[in-house]
Design a protein around this motif. Structure first.
Motif, mmCIF file in Angstrom:
data_model
loop_
_atom_site.group_PDB
_atom_site.id
_atom_site.type_symbol
_atom_site.label_atom_id
_atom_site.label_comp_id
_atom_site.label_asym_id
_atom_site.label_seq_id
_atom_site.Cartn_x
_atom_site.Cartn_y
_atom_site.Cartn_z
ATOM 1 N N TRP A 106 28.247 -138.283 102.221
ATOM 2 C CA TRP A 106 28.416 -136.910 102.057
ATOM 3 C C TRP A 106 29.963 -136.677 101.442
ATOM 4 N N GLU A 107 30.901 -137.493 102.074
ATOM 5 C CA GLU A 107 32.310 -137.486 101.779
ATOM 6 C C GLU A 107 33.074 -136.018 102.369
ATOM 7 N N GLY A 108 32.184 -135.565 103.386
ATOM 8 C CA GLY A 108 32.867 -134.299 103.947
ATOM 9 C C GLY A 108 32.209 -132.941 103.109
ATOM 10 N N TRP A 109 31.406 -133.455 102.253
ATOM 11 C CA TRP A 109 30.762 -132.173 101.611
ATOM 12 C C TRP A 109 29.438 -131.608 102.524
ATOM 13 N N GLY A 110 29.737 -130.319 103.090
ATOM 14 C CA GLY A 110 28.857 -129.953 103.966
ATOM 15 C C GLY A 110 28.569 -130.646 105.400
ATOM 16 N N ALA A 111 29.355 -131.662 105.535
ATOM 17 C CA ALA A 111 29.408 -132.179 106.875
ATOM 18 C C ALA A 111 30.835 -132.715 107.310
ATOM 19 N N CYS A 112 30.803 -133.114 108.548
ATOM 20 C CA CYS A 112 32.174 -133.419 109.048
ATOM 21 C C CYS A 112 32.465 -134.848 108.465
#
Length: 296
Positions: free
Chosen positions: A88-94
């Protein structure tokens, strides 16, 4: 730091018969110190009450950047969580900052005490759906993640052994799973345990997901867990049944998910969740989930 694991985690570990988790619990103070040393972090406090499957320590890095050190036992598959967060690389998630030690994850710090459960139900569901949409991507190339079929196989075995009084609901749940797995339409990366409590307030984005139990499969499976949120409130309402069905329809339409598949996965996840809660002695939650499944 004088380390004491949160009581919720201690109780959860006491309920399991996994020898690896028991050994991990005994070694936990040393594991925390090892991970802190490996990432050069200064501890602030242990987040409580925390979850049932990990311990979270709020820390400061050498440059005074706030972060979170999360340690989980082998059964929680922390390596799978790391794979999902890297994808996810920070997209929508920590963001995953580092893997300082086996079973340890160094994470971007969000606001651990502010989740979507702090919002009114309608607003919370809207924000939750918007965040969940971002997480549905192609699985990572290094895909050692379980499939929905594999994840639910053990759950189906648990249902097979459920007491006879729950047989009509159990049979309906098992039949739904069999039909759903006959032709799964998608193979996407899923959060796996998504709910309003797993979406925290952040600084670089208003809301970000945490605590995945990732699997690969269809979106309807992931969305079904969100449909079960605040089930105790629904059960306590006079119009709980009709409200529940409308909620699922709105969620399906807002995320372009097939209504019938969402309905079927919600039945399965509600029945399994209810039976599992009753086995843990959580009678109120177990009965609420089973009543919800009966409405569907």
């Amino acid at each position: 730091m004088a380390f004491e694991p949160p009581e919720r985690l201690v109780r959860a570990l006491a309920e399991t018969s996994d020898d690896g988790d028991a050994a991990w619990r005994e070694r936990l103070p040393g594991l925390v110190e090892e991970a802190l040393g490996a990432c050069g972090a200064a501890p602030e406090r242990v987040h409580a009450p925390g979850g049932r499957s990990s311990v979270v320590v709020l820390v400061r890095l050498a440059d005074d950047v706030p972060a979170v050190l999360k340690l989980a036992p082998p059964s929680a598959a922390p390596q799978a969580e790391a794979l999902a967060l890297e994808r996810w690389e920070g997209w929508g998630a920590c963001r995953l900052l580092d893997r300082p030690a086996p079973g340890a994850l160094l994470l971007e710090r969000l606001r651990p005490d502010v989740s979507l459960r702090s919002l009114a139900q309608a607003k919370a569901l809207l924000e939750a759906a918007d965040t969940l949409r971002k997480l549905w991507v192609e699985p990572p190339a290094e895909n050692g993640l379980p499939t929905v079929a594999e994840r639910t196989a053990a759950q189906a075995a648990t249902l097979e052994a459920a007491p006879g009084m729950y047989r009509p609901l159990v049979d309906a749940a098992l039949a739904a799973r069999t039909a759903l797995l006959a032709g799964p339409p998608e193979e996407l990366l899923l959060h796996g345990a998504y709910g309003q409590g797993k979406v925290l307030a952040g600084d670089r984005a208003p809301w970000l997901a945490v605590g995945p139990s990732p699997v690969t499969g269809e979106r309807a499976y992931d969305l079904a867990r969100l449909g079960l949120d605040r089930v105790e409130d629904l059960v306590g309402a006079d119009t709980g049944g009709s409200t529940s069905r409308r909620r699922l329809s709105r969620l399906a339409d807002s995320l372009d998910v097939d209504r019938e598949r969402l309905h079927a996965w919600t039945v399965f996840r509600a029945v399994y969740g209810g039976v599992a809660a009753l086995r843990r002695g959580q009678r109120a939650m177990g009965e609420a989930l089973l009543e919800y499944a009966g409405w569907l």
